[in-house]
Design an enzyme around this catalytic site. Structure first.
Site, PDB file in Angstrom:
ATOM      1  N   LYS A  85     -17.563  -0.406   5.894  1.00  0.00           N
ATOM      2  CA  LYS A  85     -18.005  -1.396   4.910  1.00  0.00           C
ATOM      3  C   LYS A  85     -19.517  -1.346   4.665  1.00  0.00           C
ATOM      4  O   LYS A  85     -19.972  -1.444   3.531  1.00  0.00           O
ATOM      5  CB  LYS A  85     -17.602  -2.795   5.382  1.00  0.00           C
ATOM      6  CG  LYS A  85     -17.885  -3.872   4.343  1.00  0.00           C
ATOM      7  CD  LYS A  85     -17.234  -5.187   4.706  1.00  0.00           C
ATOM      8  CE  LYS A  85     -17.434  -6.194   3.576  1.00  0.00           C
ATOM      9  NZ  LYS A  85     -16.773  -7.479   3.878  1.00  0.00           N
ATOM     10  N   PHE A  96     -11.968  -6.734  13.953  1.00  0.00           N
ATOM     11  CA  PHE A  96     -10.929  -7.271  13.082  1.00  0.00           C
ATOM     12  C   PHE A  96     -10.482  -6.202  12.076  1.00  0.00           C
ATOM     13  O   PHE A  96     -11.304  -5.591  11.412  1.00  0.00           O
ATOM     14  CB  PHE A  96     -11.462  -8.501  12.334  1.00  0.00           C
ATOM     15  CG  PHE A  96     -10.460  -9.059  11.361  1.00  0.00           C
ATOM     16  CD1 PHE A  96      -9.235  -9.555  11.805  1.00  0.00           C
ATOM     17  CD2 PHE A  96     -10.735  -9.077   9.995  1.00  0.00           C
ATOM     18  CE1 PHE A  96      -8.305 -10.058  10.897  1.00  0.00           C
ATOM     19  CE2 PHE A  96      -9.808  -9.571   9.093  1.00  0.00           C
ATOM     20  CZ  PHE A  96      -8.588 -10.063   9.540  1.00  0.00           C
ATOM     21  N   GLN A  97      -9.196  -5.983  11.999  1.00  0.00           N
ATOM     22  CA  GLN A  97      -8.591  -4.999  11.094  1.00  0.00           C
ATOM     23  C   GLN A  97      -9.146  -3.591  11.287  1.00  0.00           C
ATOM     24  O   GLN A  97      -9.312  -2.840  10.338  1.00  0.00           O
ATOM     25  CB  GLN A  97      -8.725  -5.440   9.630  1.00  0.00           C
ATOM     26  CG  GLN A  97      -7.925  -6.709   9.377  1.00  0.00           C
ATOM     27  CD  GLN A  97      -7.693  -6.997   7.920  1.00  0.00           C
ATOM     28  OE1 GLN A  97      -8.537  -6.744   7.078  1.00  0.00           O
ATOM     29  NE2 GLN A  97      -6.521  -7.556   7.616  1.00  0.00           N
ATOM     30  N   GLU A 150       0.809  -1.225   0.000  1.00  0.00           N
ATOM     31  CA  GLU A 150       0.000   0.000   0.000  1.00  0.00           C
ATOM     32  C   GLU A 150       0.839   1.271   0.000  1.00  0.00           C
ATOM     33  O   GLU A 150       0.400   2.301  -0.512  1.00  0.00           O
ATOM     34  CB  GLU A 150      -0.962   0.010   1.190  1.00  0.00           C
ATOM     35  CG  GLU A 150      -2.121  -0.980   1.062  1.00  0.00           C
ATOM     36  CD  GLU A 150      -1.798  -2.351   1.619  1.00  0.00           C
ATOM     37  OE1 GLU A 150      -0.607  -2.615   1.915  1.00  0.00           O
ATOM     38  OE2 GLU A 150      -2.731  -3.165   1.763  1.00  0.00           O
ATOM     39  N   MET A 152      24.388   8.967   2.246  1.00  0.00           N
ATOM     40  CA  MET A 152      24.158  10.246   2.913  1.00  0.00           C
ATOM     41  C   MET A 152      24.452  10.124   4.410  1.00  0.00           C
ATOM     42  O   MET A 152      25.005  11.027   5.022  1.00  0.00           O
ATOM     43  CB  MET A 152      22.716  10.701   2.672  1.00  0.00           C
ATOM     44  CG  MET A 152      22.426  12.096   3.158  1.00  0.00           C
ATOM     45  SD  MET A 152      23.546  13.321   2.490  1.00  0.00           S
ATOM     46  CE  MET A 152      22.639  13.906   1.071  1.00  0.00           C
TER      47      MET A 152
HETATM   48  C1  LIG Z   1      18.540  14.564   1.898  1.00  0.00           C
HETATM   49  C2  LIG Z   1      17.841  15.853   1.594  1.00  0.00           C
HETATM   50  C3  LIG Z   1      18.577  17.001   1.388  1.00  0.00           C
HETATM   51  C4  LIG Z   1      17.944  18.197   1.032  1.00  0.00           C
HETATM   52  N1  LIG Z   1      18.708  19.287   0.761  1.00  0.00           N
HETATM   53  C5  LIG Z   1      18.117  20.396   0.239  1.00  0.00           C
HETATM   54  C6  LIG Z   1      18.882  21.500  -0.222  1.00  0.00           C
HETATM   55  O1  LIG Z   1      20.105  21.507  -0.155  1.00  0.00           O
HETATM   56  N2  LIG Z   1      18.231  22.545  -0.766  1.00  0.00           N
HETATM   57  C7  LIG Z   1      16.864  22.577  -0.891  1.00  0.00           C
HETATM   58  O2  LIG Z   1      16.327  23.529  -1.433  1.00  0.00           O
HETATM   59  N3  LIG Z   1      16.118  21.567  -0.434  1.00  0.00           N
HETATM   60  C8  LIG Z   1      16.715  20.466   0.107  1.00  0.00           C
HETATM   61  N4  LIG Z   1      15.930  19.413   0.501  1.00  0.00           N
HETATM   62  C9  LIG Z   1      14.469  19.540   0.397  1.00  0.00           C
HETATM   63  C10 LIG Z   1      13.883  20.256   1.607  1.00  0.00           C
HETATM   64  O3  LIG Z   1      13.801  19.351   2.674  1.00  0.00           O
HETATM   65  C11 LIG Z   1      12.472  20.829   1.317  1.00  0.00           C
HETATM   66  O4  LIG Z   1      11.630  19.821   0.862  1.00  0.00           O
HETATM   67  C12 LIG Z   1      12.469  21.903   0.277  1.00  0.00           C
HETATM   68  O5  LIG Z   1      13.530  22.804   0.459  1.00  0.00           O
HETATM   69  C13 LIG Z   1      11.161  22.675   0.312  1.00  0.00           C
HETATM   70  O6  LIG Z   1      10.959  23.337  -0.879  1.00  0.00           O
HETATM   71  P1  LIG Z   1      10.024  24.597  -0.997  1.00  0.00           P
HETATM   72  O7  LIG Z   1      10.466  25.658  -0.054  1.00  0.00           O
HETATM   73  O8  LIG Z   1       9.980  24.935  -2.436  1.00  0.00           O
HETATM   74  O9  LIG Z   1       8.636  24.159  -0.421  1.00  0.00           O
HETATM   75  P2  LIG Z   1       7.496  23.132  -0.852  1.00  0.00           P
HETATM   76  O10 LIG Z   1       7.481  22.049   0.153  1.00  0.00           O
HETATM   77  O11 LIG Z   1       7.517  22.784  -2.268  1.00  0.00           O
HETATM   78  O12 LIG Z   1       6.254  24.050  -0.491  1.00  0.00           O
HETATM   79  C14 LIG Z   1       5.659  24.856  -1.416  1.00  0.00           C
HETATM   80  C15 LIG Z   1       5.314  26.216  -0.825  1.00  0.00           C
HETATM   81  O13 LIG Z   1       4.557  26.887  -1.821  1.00  0.00           O
HETATM   82  C16 LIG Z   1       3.282  27.200  -1.335  1.00  0.00           C
HETATM   83  N5  LIG Z   1       2.311  27.016  -2.398  1.00  0.00           N
HETATM   84  C17 LIG Z   1       1.699  25.885  -2.794  1.00  0.00           C
HETATM   85  N6  LIG Z   1       0.863  26.124  -3.812  1.00  0.00           N
HETATM   86  C18 LIG Z   1       0.948  27.435  -4.078  1.00  0.00           C
HETATM   87  C19 LIG Z   1       0.308  28.288  -5.018  1.00  0.00           C
HETATM   88  N7  LIG Z   1      -0.577  27.833  -5.895  1.00  0.00           N
HETATM   89  N8  LIG Z   1       0.629  29.598  -4.995  1.00  0.00           N
HETATM   90  C20 LIG Z   1       1.517  30.094  -4.087  1.00  0.00           C
HETATM   91  N9  LIG Z   1       2.140  29.337  -3.186  1.00  0.00           N
HETATM   92  C21 LIG Z   1       1.865  28.012  -3.178  1.00  0.00           C
HETATM   93  C22 LIG Z   1       3.036  26.315  -0.146  1.00  0.00           C
HETATM   94  O14 LIG Z   1       2.134  26.921   0.745  1.00  0.00           O
HETATM   95  C23 LIG Z   1       4.440  26.147   0.419  1.00  0.00           C
HETATM   96  O15 LIG Z   1       4.753  27.197   1.296  1.00  0.00           O
HETATM   97  C24 LIG Z   1      16.542  18.235   0.896  1.00  0.00           C
HETATM   98  C25 LIG Z   1      15.806  17.088   1.145  1.00  0.00           C
HETATM   99  C26 LIG Z   1      16.434  15.893   1.479  1.00  0.00           C
HETATM  100  C27 LIG Z   1      15.603  14.690   1.682  1.00  0.00           C
HETATM  101  C1  LIG Z   2      12.451   5.578   5.207  1.00  0.00           C
HETATM  102  C2  LIG Z   2      13.720   6.257   5.554  1.00  0.00           C
HETATM  103  N1  LIG Z   2      14.546   5.730   6.492  1.00  0.00           N
HETATM  104  C3  LIG Z   2      15.721   6.334   6.778  1.00  0.00           C
HETATM  105  C4  LIG Z   2      16.094   7.487   6.154  1.00  0.00           C
HETATM  106  C5  LIG Z   2      17.418   8.181   6.502  1.00  0.00           C
HETATM  107  N2  LIG Z   2      18.316   8.207   5.340  1.00  0.00           N
HETATM  108  C6  LIG Z   2      18.449   9.310   4.570  1.00  0.00           C
HETATM  109  S1  LIG Z   2      19.489   9.073   3.282  1.00  0.00           S
HETATM  110  C7  LIG Z   2      19.792   7.489   3.739  1.00  0.00           C
HETATM  111  C8  LIG Z   2      20.730   6.623   2.942  1.00  0.00           C
HETATM  112  C9  LIG Z   2      20.174   6.216   1.647  1.00  0.00           C
HETATM  113  O1  LIG Z   2      21.008   5.259   1.066  1.00  0.00           O
HETATM  114  P1  LIG Z   2      20.967   4.969  -0.488  1.00  0.00           P
HETATM  115  O2  LIG Z   2      19.586   4.768  -0.930  1.00  0.00           O
HETATM  116  O3  LIG Z   2      21.935   3.871  -0.804  1.00  0.00           O
HETATM  117  O4  LIG Z   2      21.440   6.339  -1.111  1.00  0.00           O
HETATM  118  P2  LIG Z   2      22.868   7.045  -1.142  1.00  0.00           P
HETATM  119  O5  LIG Z   2      22.858   8.094  -0.078  1.00  0.00           O
HETATM  120  O6  LIG Z   2      23.894   5.998  -0.886  1.00  0.00           O
HETATM  121  O7  LIG Z   2      22.954   7.635  -2.496  1.00  0.00           O
HETATM  122  C10 LIG Z   2      19.097   7.173   4.911  1.00  0.00           C
HETATM  123  C11 LIG Z   2      19.181   5.869   5.602  1.00  0.00           C
HETATM  124  C12 LIG Z   2      15.186   8.024   5.201  1.00  0.00           C
HETATM  125  N3  LIG Z   2      15.428   9.160   4.573  1.00  0.00           N
HETATM  126  N4  LIG Z   2      14.034   7.375   4.895  1.00  0.00           N
END
Ligand SMILES: Cc1cc2nc3c(=O)[nH]c(=O)nc-3n(C[C@H](O)[C@H](O)[C@H](O)COP(=O)(O)OP(=O)(O)OC[C@H]3O[C@@H](n4cnc5c(N)ncnc54)[C@H](O)[C@@H]3O)c2cc1C
Ligand SMILES: Cc1ncc(C[n+]2csc(CCOP(=O)(O)OP(=O)(O)O)c2C)c(N)n1
Ligand SMILES: [Mg+2]
Lengths: 164, 583
Positions: B181, B131-132, B69, B496
């Protein structure tokens, strides 16, 4: 600062838990919360007392407004308003002296004694939360058995009103 | 429980809107088709058996049977992100609903429109530990935009209409509809509700004219302006308006991870990603601009770094449809609540009416400075070594797909490399879990994308850790002939995590090594697909070409990359954006 947020919301199952959930999820504190349907039974009126900096209160009101069930809200602390809380309090009144003392206090605080047994009084008191606090302090000598407070209800002064 | 057999697919929506008596299950399937839903991603179980029976007796909706799911929610999410239409999920009560939670939370964090139908135990058993049974409304409350429990079949069509309306308007998000259901067996009159009105929900889409004027005045007076735009631009299909604004102001434009493709990456004015793994030029420009125009972005902590040091010299204009996004993390000077398209178009109109011309002199100096930062070439990497560089692999994928693929990704280093190196010129091409950072998102999301765009090239850039979190979907891909290209940047590490341990924990690699990996080639073959593996830099281009040549097959391309490569630049936790670690 202390704020009194008054909310008009759809009278739907779960509406209260949405508000309570929001506060716990975002780490906001709730001092008191009361809710009941209004004259229009499809709407509930909630009064919520909270504390926080201006930034936090701004986020709280924005987040509350974002809840789909919230129709309107107002921060009553921003303007002149009246607030009231009701308290039911049961005290031990072992002897005639204690009875007299409590009766006098109730009179001073404009409360009512609403139930009596040979050893207890039950008192109803309405007013500003501070007054209820003061009453509890004043009771000092009569041992309290039980305190029930309704939480704050509030309404704005003057002709302004929160309605749809 | 009486069933009414109703002839399936009896015509167009006009005819549908006649009042007819249907079971709850039939109302649901009829409604979804009338609402224009194409695909339902789901998995059956006891509480939704009536619904599955109704699905069987119609042919307007297509149901995609996933293998878990969670994957149904991500697939619906990928469908939504790549089309702008809401994704639809159908799962059973209890474990079906709990398995869907991760995907609901993922969509919620990234504001993705989605409607999730969960089956529930019959109303008379609710609360009995039946159940469930699980309190789906309770569990999903904090991770969905809204949710409903339908207790009366007569309310079903209207609740569904509200669910779609709420999911797709304002700041979009997932909405859960929990249906017991017995409600799916009861009979009611059905008429497709065309109109919807909710007194408690009226998102503001038009910006306040006074605020727009103030913003335009501030832009006109700027010496070092900068646009920082995000996912809101993509969600509002506003990249055209944004690009026009960028060009008119002739200022640098940076995108968040969620905003990539909102402004063309190949445009000279684009300075790349900002934030933790942003480019040197983007982060330096943010730290030095005097007017920042934030559009549809939410000042996430991955973006701002140390909030005290974020854009210290800037006056900030912030356009967002969600008032709660404004001044949440960073106090702004000109807040504008409204939709990006509406507001940016109004800004353009005002700028043109004012006869706006960029100040060549101050802008010239600003660009000179930016070019100096850009000259650092912070994304450079060497291809001389014996190991395949993951950055090079992404560059090659870009070249070989002519920069025109839909790219989904998982979470980790590979995600950041995909974001940094693919270079998205169009919106809705980059599909990743930014806010929740959900490993296991990539492959199922790619399924939704491929279904929505059967002819397009769809690549899932993943890691050997992440891909194993929903690997079972290889089976779904075979069943539905989805020729996704899985590009696994296999570094043998939870890269990472390892990178953080290298930088901040003295290289104590606690549980970040991916031991006992499966043979991915054989695994792909076992699922009926093609598997290819490369480990030499000289072979990687050929392998990627071969992968994308196999047009109608799913290919699992396992690229063994340099295990200790890091993502640069990097802003360490607590540091300001101008305090990056560079390579
Ligand atoms: C491992 C990892 C590393 C990351 N590193 C970075 C990084 O280095 N740099 C980075 O930028 N991000 C990074 N991110 C992503 C970060 O966590 C956020 O998801 C991201 O920065 C959010 O983007 P955003 O501000 O565009 O917001 P979003 O989450 O895209 O939110 C959208 C915003 O726009 C608004 N909005 C929605 N619809 C409308 C509309 N129609 N009109 C006007 N406003 C609207 C919403 O209210 C909200 O405030 C990383 C994520 C991970 C998992
Ligand atoms: C469901 C979930 N569990 C744990 C994490 C924490 N986490 C962030 S990056 C990462 C490593 C991911 O490994 P891989 O898919 O091999 O990517 P790589 O960083 O090696 O490119 C982990 C464990 C997460 N983001 N999501
Ligand atoms: Mg890895």
């Amino acid at each position: 600062m202390r704020h009194i947020i008054s909310i008009l919301m759809e009278n739907e199952a779960g509406a209260l838990s949405r508000v309570a959930g929001l506060f716990s999820a975002r780490g906001y504190n709730i001092e008191s919360l009361t809710v009941a349907p209004t004259e229009d039974i499809t709407l509930s009126r909630m009064t919520l007392v909270t504390r926080g900096s201006d930034e936090i209160i701004e986020q709280i009101t924005k987040q509350l407004n974002k809840l789909i069930d919230v129709v309107k809200l107002v921060d009553l602390a921003e303007g002149p308003h009246i607030e009231r809380e009701m308290m039911l309090i049961k005290v031990k009144t072992p002897g005639a002296g204690a009875r007299e003392e409590v009766t006098r206090l109730v009179e001073i605080f404009r409360g009512n004694i609403i139930d009596v047994t040979p050893t207890t009084y039950t008192i109803e008191l309405t007013g500003h939360a501070d007054k209820l606090d003061a009453f509890i302090v004043a009771l000092d000598k009569a041992p309290i058995l039980e305190t029930v407070r309704s939480g704050v209800s509030a309404i704005s002064r003057g002709t302004k009103s929160l309605h749809i | 429980m009486a069933f009414r057999v109703f002839p399936a697919n009896d015509g167009a929506i006009e005819k549908e809107s006649l009042d007819v008596k249907l079971t709850g299950a039939e109302i649901l399937t009829r409604f979804l088709a009338d609402e224009g839903v194409e695909y339902v991603f789901g998995y059956p179980g006891g509480a939704v058996l009536h619904i599955y029976d109704a699905l069987h007796r119609q042919d307007r909706l297509k149901h995609i049977l996933v293998r878990h799911e969670q994957a149904a929610t991500h697939a619906a999410d990928g469908y939504a992100r790549s089309t702008g239409k809401p994704g639809v999920v159908l799962v059973t009560s209890g474990p079906g609903a709990t398995n869907a939670i991760t995907g609901i939370a993922t969509a919620y964090m990234d504001s993705i429109p989605m409607v999730v139908i969960t089956g529930q135990v019959p109303t008379n058993l609710i609360g009995n530990d039946a159940f469930q049974e699980v309190d789906s409304v309770g569990i999903t409350r904090p991770c969905a935009k809204h949710n409903f429990l339908v207790k009366d079949v007569n309310d079903l069509a209207m609740v569904l209409k509200k669910a779609f309306y709420i999911a797709t308007t304002g700041r979009p998000g997932p909405v859960v509809v929990d249906i017991p259901k017995d409600v799916t067996a009861e009979i009611a009159e059905y008429k497709y509700p065309r109109q919807i009105e909710m007194r408690s929900y009226n998102p503001v889409v038009k910006g306040h004219p006074g605020q727009i004027k103030r913003a335009v005045k501030m832009m006109a007076g700027a010496r070092r302006p900068m646009i920082y735009s995000g996912g809101g631009v993509i969600l509002d299909d506003a990249s055209k308006a944004l690009t026009e604004l960028g060009h008119l102001l002739n200022c640098p434009v940076t995108n968040t991870t969620m905003g990539l493709g909102g402004f063309p990456a190949s445009d000279r004015q684009f300075v790349g990603l900002l934030g933790m793994h942003g480019t040197y030029e983007a982060n330096m420009a943010i730290s030095n601009c005097d007017v920042m125009i934030a559009i549809g972005a939410r000042f996430d902590d991955r973006v701002t770094g140390n909030i005290e040091k974020f854009a210290p010299r800037a006056k900030i204009i912030h356009v967002d449809i969600d008032p709660a996004s404004i001044s949440k993390n960073v106090k702004v000077d000109v807040p504008i609540v409204g939709g990006v398209n509406n507001v940016v178009k109004a800004m353009l109109k005002q700028l043109k009416a004012d006869g706006f011309k960029p100040n060549e002199e101050t802008l010239g100096k600003w660009w000179e400075q930016i070019e100096k930062w850009r000259a650092k070439d912070c994304l450079k990497y060497s291809t001389d070594g014996e190991r395949i560089k993951p950055q090079h692999a992404v560059d090659l994928v870009h070249r070989i797909t002519k920069g025109d693929a839909f790219v989904t990704s998982d979470v980790g280093q590979h995600q950041m490399w995909a974001a940094q190196y693919y270079g998205f010129d169009k919106p809705r091409r980059w599909i990743n879990s930014g806010g929740l950072g959900t490993m296991g998102f990539g492959l199922p999301a790619a399924m939704g994308v491929q279904l929505a765009h059967p002819k397009a090239q769809v690549a899932c850039i993943t890691g050997e850790g992440s891909i194993q979190m929903n690997i079972q979907e290889l089976s779904t891909c075979l069943q539905h002939c989805l020729p996704i290209k899985i590009v696994c940047l296999n570094n043998g590490y939870l890269g990472m995590v390892r990178q953080w341990q290298e930088f901040f924990y003295d290289k104590r690699y606690s549980h970040s090594y991916m031991d006992s990996l499966p043979d991915f080639v054989k695994l792909a073959e076992a699922y009926g697909h093609v598997g290819i593996q490369v480990d030499k830099p000289a072979d990687v281009e050929g392998a990627i070409k071969e992968t994308f040549k196999l047009k109608d097959r799913l290919v699992f391309l396992n690229i063994l990359t340099d295990p200790e490569e890091n993502v640069y630049p990097m802003v360490p936790a607590g540091a300001g954006l101008d305090e990056m670690i560079l390579i």
